[in-house]
Design a protein around this motif. Structure first.
Motif, short mmCIF file in Angstrom:
data_model
loop_
_atom_site.label_atom_id
_atom_site.label_comp_id
_atom_site.label_asym_id
_atom_site.label_seq_id
_atom_site.Cartn_x
_atom_site.Cartn_y
_atom_site.Cartn_z
N LYS A 103 -47.22 -30.34 -28.27
CA LYS A 103 -45.87 -30.60 -28.73
C LYS A 103 -45.10 -29.29 -28.67
CE LYS A 103 -43.25 -31.53 -32.91
NZ LYS A 103 -43.27 -31.28 -34.36
N MET A 104 -44.03 -29.29 -27.94
CA MET A 104 -43.25 -28.06 -27.80
C MET A 104 -42.10 -28.04 -28.79
SD MET A 104 -44.79 -26.47 -25.70
CE MET A 104 -43.49 -25.24 -25.83
N GLY A 105 -41.44 -26.91 -28.84
CA GLY A 105 -40.27 -26.80 -29.67
C GLY A 105 -39.56 -25.50 -29.35
N LEU B 67 -29.14 -35.95 -28.49
CA LEU B 67 -29.33 -34.67 -29.20
C LEU B 67 -30.68 -34.61 -29.91
CD1 LEU B 67 -25.76 -34.41 -30.81
CD2 LEU B 67 -26.48 -33.95 -28.43
N HIS B 68 -31.27 -33.46 -29.90
CA HIS B 68 -32.60 -33.26 -30.50
C HIS B 68 -32.50 -32.82 -31.96
CE1 HIS B 68 -32.17 -28.90 -30.46
NE2 HIS B 68 -31.78 -28.95 -29.20
N GLU C 245 -33.82 -28.31 -25.52
CA GLU C 245 -33.28 -29.24 -24.52
C GLU C 245 -34.37 -29.97 -23.75
OE1 GLU C 245 -33.25 -25.97 -24.29
OE2 GLU C 245 -34.04 -25.48 -22.30
N THR C 246 -35.63 -29.63 -23.99
CA THR C 246 -36.72 -30.32 -23.29
C THR C 246 -37.46 -31.32 -24.19
OG1 THR C 246 -38.46 -28.70 -23.85
CG2 THR C 246 -37.11 -28.22 -21.92
N THR C 247 -37.18 -31.31 -25.49
CA THR C 247 -38.01 -32.07 -26.41
C THR C 247 -37.84 -33.58 -26.27
OG1 THR C 247 -37.62 -30.22 -27.92
CG2 THR C 247 -38.85 -32.08 -28.78
N TRP C 248 -36.63 -34.02 -25.97
CA TRP C 248 -36.41 -35.46 -25.84
C TRP C 248 -37.18 -36.04 -24.64
CZ3 TRP C 248 -35.83 -39.88 -27.82
CH2 TRP C 248 -35.01 -40.11 -28.95
N THR C 249 -37.44 -35.20 -23.64
CA THR C 249 -38.28 -35.70 -22.54
C THR C 249 -39.75 -35.41 -22.80
OG1 THR C 249 -37.75 -33.70 -21.28
CG2 THR C 249 -36.49 -35.67 -20.78
N ARG C 250 -40.08 -34.21 -23.29
CA ARG C 250 -41.49 -33.86 -23.50
C ARG C 250 -42.14 -34.71 -24.60
NH1 ARG C 250 -43.99 -29.03 -21.72
NH2 ARG C 250 -42.64 -27.87 -20.35
N GLN C 251 -41.54 -34.72 -25.77
CA GLN C 251 -42.11 -35.53 -26.84
C GLN C 251 -41.52 -36.93 -26.88
OE1 GLN C 251 -43.56 -32.31 -27.02
NE2 GLN C 251 -41.94 -31.79 -28.48
N GLY C 252 -40.23 -37.00 -26.58
CA GLY C 252 -39.53 -38.28 -26.71
C GLY C 252 -39.75 -39.20 -25.53
N PHE D 114 -28.96 -28.22 -25.58
CA PHE D 114 -29.63 -27.41 -26.60
C PHE D 114 -28.75 -27.47 -27.84
CE2 PHE D 114 -30.52 -23.06 -28.41
CZ PHE D 114 -31.77 -23.40 -28.91
N GLY D 115 -29.34 -27.89 -28.96
CA GLY D 115 -28.54 -28.28 -30.12
C GLY D 115 -28.10 -27.17 -31.05
N TYR D 116 -28.42 -25.93 -30.67
CA TYR D 116 -27.96 -24.83 -31.51
C TYR D 116 -26.82 -24.11 -30.82
CZ TYR D 116 -32.10 -25.50 -34.37
OH TYR D 116 -33.04 -26.03 -35.20
#
Lengths: 381, 381
Positions: free
Chosen positions: B113-115, B183-184, B190-197, B221-223
């Motif tokens: 799981k990335m972040g 949005l994550h 910006e990769t989490t919605w594809t990697r985890q989601g 990227f949400g920040y």
């Protein structure tokens, strides 16, 4: 390695100021409520301080590409371990902690080295100098990285490949481009050449400066198996080669506007992928005319005559087909001697090539520089 | 939680067989020469065994989404810690070890799981059932994920966004598509919605089944800051909103074939991004007509009247503009009560909406299901 009293003071201040303040942004999973520890901290003097809160640990070690040897941290009464090292030369390095014998990432550092396996995870340390790096994101047009999922008929499952298209690609709907297939090393994956290697930014900068012709870069997943923890052993390169030639190249040429001939197709890799690129590329000059290996995993000189028999059979014909054969290795790399042997072998066989002996070890610091050096030489004929 | 004797035997066998054999594939950085430990291992009975070699550690804990409480592992004479848990229901979960109080990833497991921060790193555990998951890669046409680097004039630096284009995108060079901005959450990127989601695979499968209209998904990227370790505090959502409206949307509409109007533009987010989507989206109905929040970070009901003043001022007009307002939350999530309050507030203000009360906690298991449920409802008007 000295421990600087000022670092201890800083740490005490950090703890005092950070303890009461959890991260600002919402519920974020377990561990997010820990106090914020500043690590790494790069000083104006290029010394770098690392910190890890681990009151229960009995030993914390720092291992990193900027160190000659691993360093033990020291613990204060709050259980915060710290060390200051350097000065460290401006570059982007990898490091991690080892806590009681187990690898631990720096929880203070958002910047990570990724890989296909947890073993190769590490943190990145960026020490910036007065000039931007050649691999920095600059205000120039940026190409896109496109993640493709494709069915590999050769291997029988869905695979991924990252494709870099130059910034101008969508503005020139009739134009076709050369393609470089760029292979990663062991325990890396299809994202490593862009994440650690910054291949996209290196090319963005070279193309914007007019130093490199715009071309497409395809970065496949270098294992011919689903699970990189079971890398397929000696058979892996053969499986990978089948996918590359039988599935990946046809998929890319059907989907992207490529110049689909050997004169406009290159194959370069690093480490494990360097071995793949040299072995596959030099045995398939009907497919590739630009071939390269960065710190390539070609270990056994006694196998060269058999492995490269098709290349050396008619050196004149091979030289005519090869627009570029380039390989490099750092003198601190255990693969340096085999690379030298490979150069001797090619020279004896009258195969034109460039062997780049550089400083450095087995790291992306070296491979970023190699890509920056080689890209301008590609697709010039 | 029982320790099964068979697991201990397996472990002994694993160690005996693996010890002598380093990983097959080349020099891979420090740690690669450690013996191969099989972890996690999912049995035919859906029980899962975890193992960690840590002879010097004095305590090893397993924490994971499939556990009701953290579990202590036990150590054998070789220093190998292990535990068997379950049976575990088929799903994709996150977990990690805690060694002497410090978070440690499972070195046996390539799946991560990335972040955006090291704190949220974890391993993934996939327990497969008899049927594929709706978020599995299937033999259907696959869309591409395109990583864009763009200059944000609002914020003054280069930012990244992942863009999903449906599989048919390049085959229809004249066709234009609706766009969902997705949005994550906190500590994601910006990769989490594809990697985890698995957003891309969920949409590939829905589109292939004819359940969803093909559309573009933009995952920013949400920040609003460079360094996610310093997330900008209370100001972050405002910074993010400036970039979204002032830079990202114009960049996307210049670069992609979009249907560039409010009727074909959606904004949905999860957790922190859910708060952003509801706040920005419902205050900018001139831009968005589909708005959603998954386990949205909207914590303070007393602020609703001020935050959503422009929405509720003329409920009739707002309802006409909103093709969909959908938000959901799991009953085990600490954000469930605020979500319920938000629904009450909207009902009192006569704003049409769907509030989905589901089972589950604050995890991607829930958000994948929500995306799978909501995507077919998008861009139907």
């Amino acid at each position: 390695m000295k421990i600087y009293p000022v670092a201890c003071l800083l740490v005490a201040l950090c703890i005092a100021s950070a303890w009461a303040q959890p991260p600002a942004a919402g519920k974020a999973g377990r561990g997010a409520t820990a106090p914020r520890i500043i690590s790494p901290e790069v000083g104006a003097d290029f010394r770098v301080t690392f910190r890890l809160l681990a009151p229960k640990a009995s030993d914390v070690v720092l291992t990193g590409e900027f160190l000659k040897a691993d360093q033990h941290l020291t613990k204060n009464e709050a259980g915060l371990w710290s060390i200051t090292v350097g000065p460290v030369e401006p570059e982007t390095y990898h490091y991690n902690f080892v806590v009681d014998g187990v690898k631990v990432l720096d929880p203070g550092n958002a910047s990570l080295k990724m890989g296909s396996t947890a073993q190769t995870l590490a943190n990145s340390l960026e020490v910036r100098g007065t000039q931007p790096f050649f691999y920095d994101a600059q205000p120039v047009p940026h190409g896109e990285m496109r993640t493709n999922w494709y069915e590999s008929k050769s291997l029988g499952f869905v695979r991924r490949a990252t494709v870099y298209v130059p910034a101008e690609y969508d503005q020139n709907p009739q134009k076709r481009y050369p393609v470089l297939y760029l292979l990663h090393g062991a325990n890396n994956d299809e994202t490593t050449w862009t994440r650690q290697g910054r291949a996209n930014l290196i090319l963005d900068n070279l193309i914007a400066a007019g130093k490199s012709r715009p071309f497409i870069v395809v970065m496949p997943f270098g294992y011919g198996v689903k699970d990189p923890m079971n890398p397929g052993g000696a058979n892996n390169n053969e499986l990978f080669s089948q996918d590359l030639r039988g599935d990946l190249i046809p998929m890319i040429e059907a989907k992207y506007r490529t110049l689909a001939d050997r004169d406009h197709r290159g194959l370069i890799g690093l480490s494990m992928g360097g071995g793949q690129a040299l072995t596959i590329g030099l045995n398939h000059l009907e497919l590739f005319s630009y071939v390269g290996g960065f710190s390539a995993a070609i270990r056994q000189p006694e196998t060269f005559p058999a492995t490269f028999a098709s290349l050396v059979k008619d050196a004149g014909a091979s030289n005519q087909k090869l627009h570029l054969l380039w390989f490099g290795c750092g003198t601190d790399d255990s693969l340096f001697e085999p690379a030298k042997e490979f150069s001797k072998f090619l020279t004896a066989q009258k195969i034109k090539h460039t062997f780049r002996e550089s400083s450095g070890a087995h790291t992306y610091m070296v491979w970023r520089r190699y890509l920056n050096e080689v890209a301008p030489q590609l697709f010039r004929e």
